[in-house]
Design an enzyme around this catalytic site. Structure first.
Site, PDB file in Angstrom:
ATOM      1  N   ASN A  82     -25.459 -22.093  36.095  1.00 17.14           N
ATOM      2  CA  ASN A  82     -24.519 -22.344  37.193  1.00 17.14           C
ATOM      3  C   ASN A  82     -25.353 -22.703  38.421  1.00 17.14           C
ATOM      4  O   ASN A  82     -25.993 -21.833  39.008  1.00 17.14           O
ATOM      5  CB  ASN A  82     -23.698 -21.068  37.439  1.00 17.14           C
ATOM      6  CG  ASN A  82     -22.827 -21.175  38.676  1.00 17.14           C
ATOM      7  OD1 ASN A  82     -22.597 -22.271  39.192  1.00 17.14           O
ATOM      8  ND2 ASN A  82     -22.348 -20.045  39.163  1.00 17.14           N
ATOM      9  N   LYS A 122     -24.342 -23.645  41.280  1.00 16.17           N
ATOM     10  CA  LYS A 122     -23.647 -23.329  42.536  1.00 16.17           C
ATOM     11  C   LYS A 122     -23.732 -24.513  43.506  1.00 16.17           C
ATOM     12  O   LYS A 122     -23.712 -25.654  43.081  1.00 16.17           O
ATOM     13  CB  LYS A 122     -24.218 -22.046  43.151  1.00 16.17           C
ATOM     14  CG  LYS A 122     -24.320 -20.900  42.152  1.00 16.17           C
ATOM     15  CD  LYS A 122     -24.543 -19.585  42.806  1.00 16.17           C
ATOM     16  CE  LYS A 122     -24.795 -18.532  41.749  1.00 16.17           C
ATOM     17  NZ  LYS A 122     -24.689 -17.185  42.226  1.00 16.17           N
ATOM     18  N   HIS A 144     -15.250 -17.274  39.060  1.00 18.10           N
ATOM     19  CA  HIS A 144     -16.560 -16.726  39.436  1.00 18.10           C
ATOM     20  C   HIS A 144     -16.380 -15.767  40.613  1.00 18.10           C
ATOM     21  O   HIS A 144     -15.509 -15.973  41.462  1.00 18.10           O
ATOM     22  CB  HIS A 144     -17.504 -17.875  39.818  1.00 18.10           C
ATOM     23  CG  HIS A 144     -18.914 -17.421  39.993  1.00 18.10           C
ATOM     24  ND1 HIS A 144     -19.371 -16.846  41.147  1.00 18.10           N
ATOM     25  CD2 HIS A 144     -19.967 -17.442  39.132  1.00 18.10           C
ATOM     26  CE1 HIS A 144     -20.645 -16.534  40.999  1.00 18.10           C
ATOM     27  NE2 HIS A 144     -21.036 -16.875  39.786  1.00 18.10           N
ATOM     28  N   GLU A 203     -17.853 -15.431  43.294  1.00 17.24           N
ATOM     29  CA  GLU A 203     -17.903 -16.069  44.622  1.00 17.24           C
ATOM     30  C   GLU A 203     -16.560 -16.734  44.950  1.00 17.24           C
ATOM     31  O   GLU A 203     -16.146 -16.787  46.102  1.00 17.24           O
ATOM     32  CB  GLU A 203     -19.074 -17.068  44.666  1.00 17.24           C
ATOM     33  CG  GLU A 203     -20.405 -16.317  44.743  1.00 17.24           C
ATOM     34  CD  GLU A 203     -21.566 -16.968  44.041  1.00 17.24           C
ATOM     35  OE1 GLU A 203     -21.528 -18.188  43.799  1.00 17.24           O
ATOM     36  OE2 GLU A 203     -22.537 -16.242  43.718  1.00 17.24           O
ATOM     37  N   GLU A 222     -19.716 -10.517  34.619  1.00 21.11           N
ATOM     38  CA  GLU A 222     -20.694 -10.624  35.698  1.00 21.11           C
ATOM     39  C   GLU A 222     -20.437  -9.538  36.741  1.00 21.11           C
ATOM     40  O   GLU A 222     -19.603  -9.721  37.636  1.00 21.11           O
ATOM     41  CB  GLU A 222     -20.591 -11.990  36.373  1.00 21.11           C
ATOM     42  CG  GLU A 222     -20.862 -13.157  35.455  1.00 21.11           C
ATOM     43  CD  GLU A 222     -21.395 -14.347  36.242  1.00 21.11           C
ATOM     44  OE1 GLU A 222     -22.495 -14.784  35.952  1.00 21.11           O
ATOM     45  OE2 GLU A 222     -20.695 -14.805  37.159  1.00 21.11           O
ATOM     46  N   GLY A 270     -27.175 -12.529  41.980  1.00 18.69           N
ATOM     47  CA  GLY A 270     -28.043 -12.995  43.072  1.00 18.69           C
ATOM     48  C   GLY A 270     -28.763 -11.873  43.803  1.00 18.69           C
ATOM     49  O   GLY A 270     -29.318 -12.088  44.875  1.00 18.69           O
ATOM     50  N   SER A 308     -28.406 -11.872  37.643  1.00 20.51           N
ATOM     51  CA  SER A 308     -29.872 -11.789  37.745  1.00 20.51           C
ATOM     52  C   SER A 308     -30.578 -11.853  36.390  1.00 20.51           C
ATOM     53  O   SER A 308     -31.586 -11.174  36.174  1.00 20.51           O
ATOM     54  CB  SER A 308     -30.285 -10.547  38.538  1.00 20.51           C
ATOM     55  OG  SER A 308     -29.749 -10.608  39.846  1.00 20.51           O
TER      56      SER A 308
HETATM   57  C1  PEP Z   1     -24.048 -16.594  38.626  1.00 21.12           C
HETATM   58  O1  PEP Z   1     -24.089 -17.467  39.465  1.00 21.12           O
HETATM   59  O2  PEP Z   1     -23.081 -16.570  37.871  1.00 21.12           O
HETATM   60  C2  PEP Z   1     -25.141 -15.624  38.551  1.00 21.12           C
HETATM   61  C3  PEP Z   1     -25.088 -14.713  37.617  1.00 21.12           C
HETATM   62  O3  PEP Z   1     -26.156 -15.722  39.478  1.00 21.12           O
HETATM   63  P1  PEP Z   1     -27.609 -15.023  39.378  1.00 21.12           P
HETATM   64  O4  PEP Z   1     -28.157 -15.326  38.015  1.00 21.12           O
HETATM   65  O5  PEP Z   1     -28.412 -15.676  40.467  1.00 21.12           O
HETATM   66  O6  PEP Z   1     -27.421 -13.570  39.594  1.00 21.12           O
END
Ligand code: PEP
Length: 253
Positions: free
Chosen positions: A10, A12, A95, A97, A167, A173, A213
């Site tokens: 992803n 973003k 997601h 976000e 998630e 992040g 992460s």
């Molecule tokens: C994501 O954007 O879905 C995500 C899990 O980000 P990260 O791997 O940076 O934590």
């Protein structure tokens, strides 16, 4: 049941078109083991260019969101027909976000899932609890609400028509990853919920990704858990080296 792992990047709100092309090219040129799927979700502006780079490679093109309508007065949205037209096969929906920064509700997410499915796109439905919800013991309640509401009236003929991504919001992040035990426990809970909602053969065929992460150092242990069928990767997907290491994970014994 053996499920084919899916490693999804992803991107973003990152990359110019030229940067996206270079990153996609580096990933498409790497040796991808034949037993797994890889998907890249660049920003909308780079979908066409990345699609051209990926033509002829097994890497799938995905998008980061989708509207439920085919066309019309929906300023700022993108339709499932448009994503299909540009060559997308999958689309990330719900997601954290989108939920937490842009206020998307379970109802809106459900409409997006339905819209994607109507146009043959595979929704990658994201669910996850906040730190406060985990610490107050509400994780399973929150996940059940997000899953049941997000999938309300969504009929599936096969487990391949939908991907779920767990998630935890506190792990996205932040550099904090769920422990492998937390990941397996939660994925197992989600699997059982899916078995309750769909026929068992559909639910056991469906892939549940872990996101939060994920990096080259923790992917092997996460992927060794029975109910972890892949990873949704943010930060570590923006560098070809780290994403290619993730793609080449090896299950630990
Ligand atoms: C994501 O954007 O879905 C995500 C899990 O980000 P990260 O791997 O940076 O934590």
């Amino acid at each position: 049941m053996e499920r084919r792992p899916l490693l999804a990047g992803n991107w973003k709100m990152h990359t110019t078109i030229a940067e996206a092309e270079a990153l996609a090219r580096a990933i498409a040129q790497t040796a991808i083991p034949a037993d797994r799927d890889v998907m890249l979700a660049p920003p909308f502006t780079a979908l066409a260019a990345v699609g051209r780079v990926l033509a002829g490679s097994p890497v799938l093109l995905g998008a980061q969101n989708v509207c439920w309508e085919e066309k019309g007065a929906f300023t700022g949205e993108i339709s499932p027909a448009m994503l299909q037209d540009v060559g997308c096969r999958q689309v990330i929906i719900g997601h954290s976000e989108r939920r937490h920064i842009f206020g998307e509700t379970d109802g809106m997410i459900n409409k997006r899932v339905a819209g994607a499915a109507r146009f043959g796109l595979v929704p990658v439905l994201c669910i996850g609890e906040t730190l406060e919800e985990r610490e107050s013991g509400q994780t399973f309640q929150v996940l059940e609400r997000q899953l049941r509401n997000g999938l309300l009236d969504i009929k599936l003929a096969s487990g391949k028509e939908l991907v779920v991504a767990y998630e935890p919001v506190w792990a996205i992040g932040t550099g904090k990853t769920a422990t492998v035990e937390q990941a397996q426990e939660t994925h197992h809970f989600v699997r059982n919920l899916l078995i309750d909602m769909y026929e068992k053969n559909i639910a056991t065929q469906m892939r549940i990704l872990y996101g939060g992460s994920v990096n080259p150092d923790n992917v092997d242990a996460l992927m060794s858990q029975d109910d972890v069928d892949g990873a949704l990767v943010g930060g570590a997907a923006l560098k070809a080296d780290s994403f290619c290491s993730i793609i080449n994970f090896k299950k630990s014994a």
